[in-house]
Design a protein around this motif. Structure first.
Motif, mmCIF file in Angstrom:
data_model
loop_
_atom_site.group_PDB
_atom_site.id
_atom_site.type_symbol
_atom_site.label_atom_id
_atom_site.label_comp_id
_atom_site.label_asym_id
_atom_site.label_seq_id
_atom_site.Cartn_x
_atom_site.Cartn_y
_atom_site.Cartn_z
ATOM 1 N N TYR A 67 0.812 -1.217 0.000
ATOM 2 C CA TYR A 67 0.000 0.000 0.000
ATOM 3 C C TYR A 67 0.850 1.274 0.000
ATOM 4 O O TYR A 67 0.299 2.385 0.035
ATOM 5 N N GLY A 68 2.144 1.128 -0.038
ATOM 6 C CA GLY A 68 3.021 2.296 -0.083
ATOM 7 C C GLY A 68 3.045 3.078 1.219
ATOM 8 O O GLY A 68 3.165 4.314 1.206
ATOM 9 N N ILE A 69 2.909 2.374 2.323
ATOM 10 C CA ILE A 69 2.916 3.022 3.644
ATOM 11 C C ILE A 69 4.278 2.756 4.305
ATOM 12 O O ILE A 69 4.736 1.609 4.364
ATOM 13 N N SER A 70 4.908 3.786 4.811
ATOM 14 C CA SER A 70 6.183 3.610 5.507
ATOM 15 C C SER A 70 5.941 3.292 6.982
ATOM 16 O O SER A 70 4.881 3.609 7.542
ATOM 17 N N SER A 73 5.351 6.539 9.008
ATOM 18 C CA SER A 73 4.009 7.132 8.913
ATOM 19 C C SER A 73 2.985 6.298 9.664
ATOM 20 O O SER A 73 2.074 6.833 10.303
ATOM 21 N N ALA A 121 -3.232 5.494 2.950
ATOM 22 C CA ALA A 121 -2.197 4.947 2.072
ATOM 23 C C ALA A 121 -1.690 6.046 1.138
ATOM 24 O O ALA A 121 -2.205 7.170 1.120
ATOM 25 N N ALA A 122 -0.682 5.661 0.345
ATOM 26 C CA ALA A 122 -0.037 6.650 -0.534
ATOM 27 C C ALA A 122 -1.019 7.213 -1.560
ATOM 28 O O ALA A 122 -0.986 8.389 -1.890
ATOM 29 N N GLY A 123 -1.942 6.383 -2.094
ATOM 30 C CA GLY A 123 -2.861 6.844 -3.131
ATOM 31 C C GLY A 123 -4.113 7.490 -2.591
ATOM 32 O O GLY A 123 -5.042 7.760 -3.356
#
Length: 404
Positions: A67-70, A73, A121-123
């Motif tokens: 999901y592009g989550i660090s 974050s 998430a990133a999007g």
């Protein structure tokens, strides 16, 4: 408590490499101490080091990567949404109140609700927390304590009435050593324990008193010697200390008897008035004995000084004259000796009946003084008799030399 860190008069500090082994040994010590002579079994308690429930969130790195989550974050959202983030501070007069932002309690008071917390998430999608982390219950430490770079846990206990703290600790040490030798009690590798508590002060004070008491007696002897310039005369006066010492111990014995002062007068029970109870030998008691040594020679000095003055005026030349001189000196110093002793005894009565802060120290200190000075009156009889025996032997030797 300030010195040892534990809220108990006696205890054991268990040191080890990890909390689990410390707790295990603590439980075993708790079990063993209940069988030690002098230990109050109901008071034995070992720290529950491990046992507090913790909610642990294990991050699924593959899921958050999809999901592009660090991690940063995700942790930031968790710390603010669940733990709370301080946004500002309100000022109301002299008071300051932090303003925190986090989810309402009904959205975070159980694991199932926590799983529904949405993580951006990133999007721009909102992903439930349950898809990103695994939530588990684990047992963790209730309180982590360390001392001298080692993790430590406490096992506290107290003594039964009528036992001294040093005796109880020595009994416990001996009992545990026997169990270790027999194999009934096993210490894991890296784990050790030490006894701690008030008794440590008692041991330190006992070692110091072993020096202070002889030095005090020696100083008293030297002061008397400088006054009378005779070892024999000084030794005779010194017998008052022996008499007073016995009186101090007799009074301590009386305080341990159930019948002592067991009567009432004007509605006042004298056992309660004088707080009669078993008194163990402690630092306060020995300080009382040291003070007793200083005043126990007063009557002896009083009588001996007068005997010496009469001898200087009218030297005795026969056994009969010696006895007449001793009787005259002794009879004329009865009243001063009684008054000297009475003033000391009367002054101790308020101390013996005192209550409140400090009385637990002052009463054991005053008991040897009271008992010793009460019996010290006997020196009015002992010192003149011994002095008479000494002077009679001197006169007999001189008469024998004259005849030869």
């Amino acid at each position: 408590m300030l010195q040892t860190g534990m809220r108990a008069p006696m205890g054991i500090k268990v040191f080890g490499p990890d909390l689990e082994s410390i707790e295990k040994v603590g439980f075993e010590l708790e079990k063993q101490l209940k069988h030690v002579e002098g230990v109050n079994g109901m008071s034995v308690f070992a720290d529950r080091v491990v046992g507090k429930p913790y909610l642990e969130m294990e991050i699924d790195r593959d899921a958050i990567a999809r999901y592009g989550i660090s991690i940063k974050s995700l942790q930031s959202v968790l710390s603010s949404a669940i733990g709370g983030m301080q946004l500002t501070t309100t000022v109301e007069g002299r008071e300051r109140f932090p303003v925190r932002l986090r989810y309402a309690r009904e959205y975070r008071d159980n694991p199932e609700d926590l799983k529904k917390i949405l993580i951006p998430a990133a999007g721009g999608a909102q992903i439930p927390l349950g898809e990103l982390v695994e939530i588990n219950y684990i047992r963790g430490p209730q309180l982590i304590k360390s001392e001298n770079t080692f993790l430590v846990g406490y096992v506290i206990f107290d003594k039964k009435e009528g036992f001294a703290e040093i005796d109880v600790v020595e009994n416990a040490q001996e009992y545990l050593n026997e169990k270790l030798e027999s194999g009934e009690f096993v210490l894991p590798a890296g784990v050790s324990y030490v006894f701690t508590g008030n008794y440590e002060n008692q041991i330190r004070a006992t070692k110091r008193l072993m020096i202070v008491v002889p030095v005090s007696l020696m100083i008293i002897f030297l002061i008397l010697y400088f006054q009378f310039r005779s070892v024999i005369s000084t030794s005779l006066i010194f017998t008052g200390i022996i008499v007073a010492l016995s009186g101090g111990f007799i009074m301590l014995w009386f305080y341990g008897q159930t019948w002592f002062l067991d009567f009432s007068l004007a509605g006042m029970n004298f056992r309660d008035l004088f707080q009669v109870q078993t008194i163990n030998l402690s630092v306060a008691v020995w300080v009382g004995f040291i003070a007793l040594f200083g005043v126990a020679t007063d009557d002896g000095v009083l009588i001996s000084t007068y005997i010496k003055q009469l001898q200087d005026k009218k030297p005795a030349k026969s056994v009969k004259e010696v006895r007449e001189l001793i009787i005259e000196a002794g009879s004329k110093r009865v009243r001063p000796a009684i008054m000297t002793t009475a003033t000391t005894i009367i002054a101790l009565l308020p101390v013996l009946t005192s209550t409140g802060k400090g009385s637990d120290i002052m009463i054991p200190m005053a008991i040897p003084l009271f008992g010793g000075m009460t019996i010290e009156v006997l020196t009015m009889l002992v010192v003149p008799v011994l002095y008479s025996m000494w002077q009679e032997s001197k006169v007999k030797k001189e008469l024998k030399k004259l005849k030869e």
